[in-house]
Design a protein around this motif. Structure first.
Motif, short mmCIF file in Angstrom:
data_model
loop_
_atom_site.label_atom_id
_atom_site.label_comp_id
_atom_site.label_asym_id
_atom_site.label_seq_id
_atom_site.Cartn_x
_atom_site.Cartn_y
_atom_site.Cartn_z
N GLY A 262 4.13 20.23 -7.20
CA GLY A 262 4.63 19.41 -6.10
C GLY A 262 4.37 17.93 -6.36
O GLY A 262 3.81 17.57 -7.41
N ASN A 296 6.16 19.58 -1.51
CA ASN A 296 5.79 20.72 -2.33
C ASN A 296 7.02 21.47 -2.85
O ASN A 296 7.26 22.63 -2.50
N LYS A 297 7.82 20.78 -3.65
CA LYS A 297 9.08 21.35 -4.14
C LYS A 297 9.23 20.97 -5.61
O LYS A 297 8.57 20.05 -6.08
N GLU A 301 14.69 18.90 -6.19
CA GLU A 301 14.74 19.17 -4.75
C GLU A 301 13.91 18.13 -3.99
O GLU A 301 14.33 17.60 -2.96
N ALA A 302 12.72 17.84 -4.53
CA ALA A 302 11.83 16.85 -3.90
C ALA A 302 12.51 15.48 -3.88
O ALA A 302 12.49 14.77 -2.88
#
Lengths: 315, 315
Positions: A262, A296-297, A301-302
């Motif tokens: 993450g 936390n990706k 995606e984050a």
């Protein structure tokens, strides 16, 4: 319950063994606040202990010249610069429900303590601790001055950020009268880089991405890069300032990959975007010009989550 | 002849058309001093003009919102932050022998004026101008505050350098009370980089050389690199700070190739080496931690001269 500094001073005077909690991933303000208060309490003949869930970063070693007891049985627990019990982290977290006094400057403070003092106009919690120490009638020593100066320059970027006030400079003048080591502290915190740090900064500059017609700059700091450079994670603090420095950039985003996976995201803004609002959308918070959150990706995606949050600032 | 600020104020009051001379390669202190005094004199109903042999750097454009007359016939000539008549440069140089008032903070000041006021304890000449304006009974406006703040942060590296004093912070507090635009000025001068600047900085980092067991770091800024990046020469100011930032480096040397050939050398020191002494050996001068000189030689020869001068600091 909001109370006065006098009431807090009175409560501290009544107790003997005082535990001071700082936030995790400690910065100069939480550590400076904790250690300045520690030295003041010692001067009052108390036992005191500063506790942090993470190791004290090496560069702040000068704040802790004194011995700290290994075992400590507090009759009073105080938090400094901790906006939320969640930010205490694992080690300090077990004292979360025993906090009797919370001293802070984050407007977002959510600690529900019997005695709460939050001054959002203070550029740093160290400004509040300065007032508190004077309120208690303790003479500020050179070592306390070093701690307080550290917190103030950390949170104001050395008097540059918008949170700086005339009071900040007046307190700095007082701390300089007390012979605080301002030059070496500044050099240590702002103007010294290891060769490893320079390598990381260059790699980060190389990877910078621009969005929203160059008004958003984003950098990623991969864990691998940090490990290979051999630098302390606290030495990465300066990196968050880099994306915002580029001409025309309003929102600078730094995504540091965490060892456990993450990303720890830092957002800095220049003039109009609200960093705290951007990070708030992802469960974080902070100040208008500097805030943070954890995502936390996986990377892409984050990145999308934080860029979408930032995009709303331009609508 | 050394005189008081009151005497200087009195002389300024007596005259009507006042020419203010700054030094060549102007920095924030000479320009901030000149413009603050300019605005104060205008407020007193005088005509005034700020003259510099080099063009005003773009980034200081905010200091000059007011109109400046093209033709000017002074009945009084004042120099600010000019340590030596040689530093006036070509355009201002023709007024060198007419200087009646010299106001400065360089201990090395060699101007032989009828009225000289040098305060080496002042971190910036702007501190002296601040006192002078108050002495003259002029109310400091926001625009004057911006000029004075600019000079102070330029010469103290934003309150970081050893020349900073409690007085510096007290004046800063006053300027902040006057609503000076400290945040945008700081951002403009310290925290904004064009993509061209970043390119130059990276190239410079790549070329860094170490001597004297890593206690001396030297960088060269070739004219070609500057031209290709398309940046203003004033945007190179930050580069001089880079070599000294490396952990363990005591003397940081920056050699900027001049368009006309030869090198402009900046020397920055950390703790014990005397930058002014190093540059003094090559006909230059300045302060203990920051000084400069010009070396009119080809690269390798110039490098050897400055490295030899620096080496003496370690004997």
């Amino acid at each position: 319950v909001e109370v006065s500094l006098e009431a807090i001073g009175q409560k501290l005077r009544e107790k003997q063994n005082i535990l001071i909690l700082t936030h995790q991933n400690p910065d100069g303000d939480t550590l400076g606040s904790g250690t300045a208060l520690y030295y003041a309490l010692k001067q009052m003949g108390k036992q005191a202990c500063v506790l942090c869930s993470d190791p004290f970063p090496l560069k702040f070693g000068y704040l802790f010249e004194d011995y700290q007891p290994e075992e400590f049985h507090p009759d009073l627990v105080v938090s400094v610069d901790v906006a939320d019990k969640k930010l205490l982290g694992k080690v300090s977290g077990c004292y979360a429900d025993q906090i009797e006094i919370a001293i802070d400057h984050h407007i977002s403070n959510r600690i529900n303590a019997p005695m709460l003092y939050v001054d959002p106009k203070a550029a740093a919690t160290c400004e509040v601790i300065y007032e508190l120490i004077l309120t208690m009638g303790v003479k500020i020593t050179k070592e306390m001055a070093n701690c307080l100066y550290t917190g103030i320059i950390t949170d104001t970027g050395c008097f540059k950020f918008s949170n700086t006030t005339p009071r900040t400079h007046k307190i700095a003048a007082e701390l300089m009268e007390l012979q605080c080591d301002f030059e070496s502290i500044n050099r240590k915190l702002f103007d010294t880089k290891s060769k490893g740090q320079i390598e990381v900064e260059r790699a980060v500059l190389d990877s910078m991405e621009f969005y929203q017609e160059n008004r958003v700059a984003l950098v990623v700091v991969p864990q691998k890069l940090v490990q290979e450079s051999g630098i302390d994670s606290a030495d990465l603090d300066g990196i968050a300032a880099i994306p915002r420095q580029i001409e025309g950039v309003e929102v600078g985003i730094t995504m540091k990959e965490r060892p456990e996976g993450g990303y720890k995201v830092s957002v800095r803004t220049c003039r109009y975007a609200d960093a705290s609002a951007i990070c708030g959308k992802l469960g974080g918070g902070g100040h208008v010009r500097a805030a943070g959150c954890a995502v936390n990706k996986p990377l892409e995606e984050a990145k999308k989550l934080i860029l979408d949050a930032a995009a709303e600032a331009f609508e």
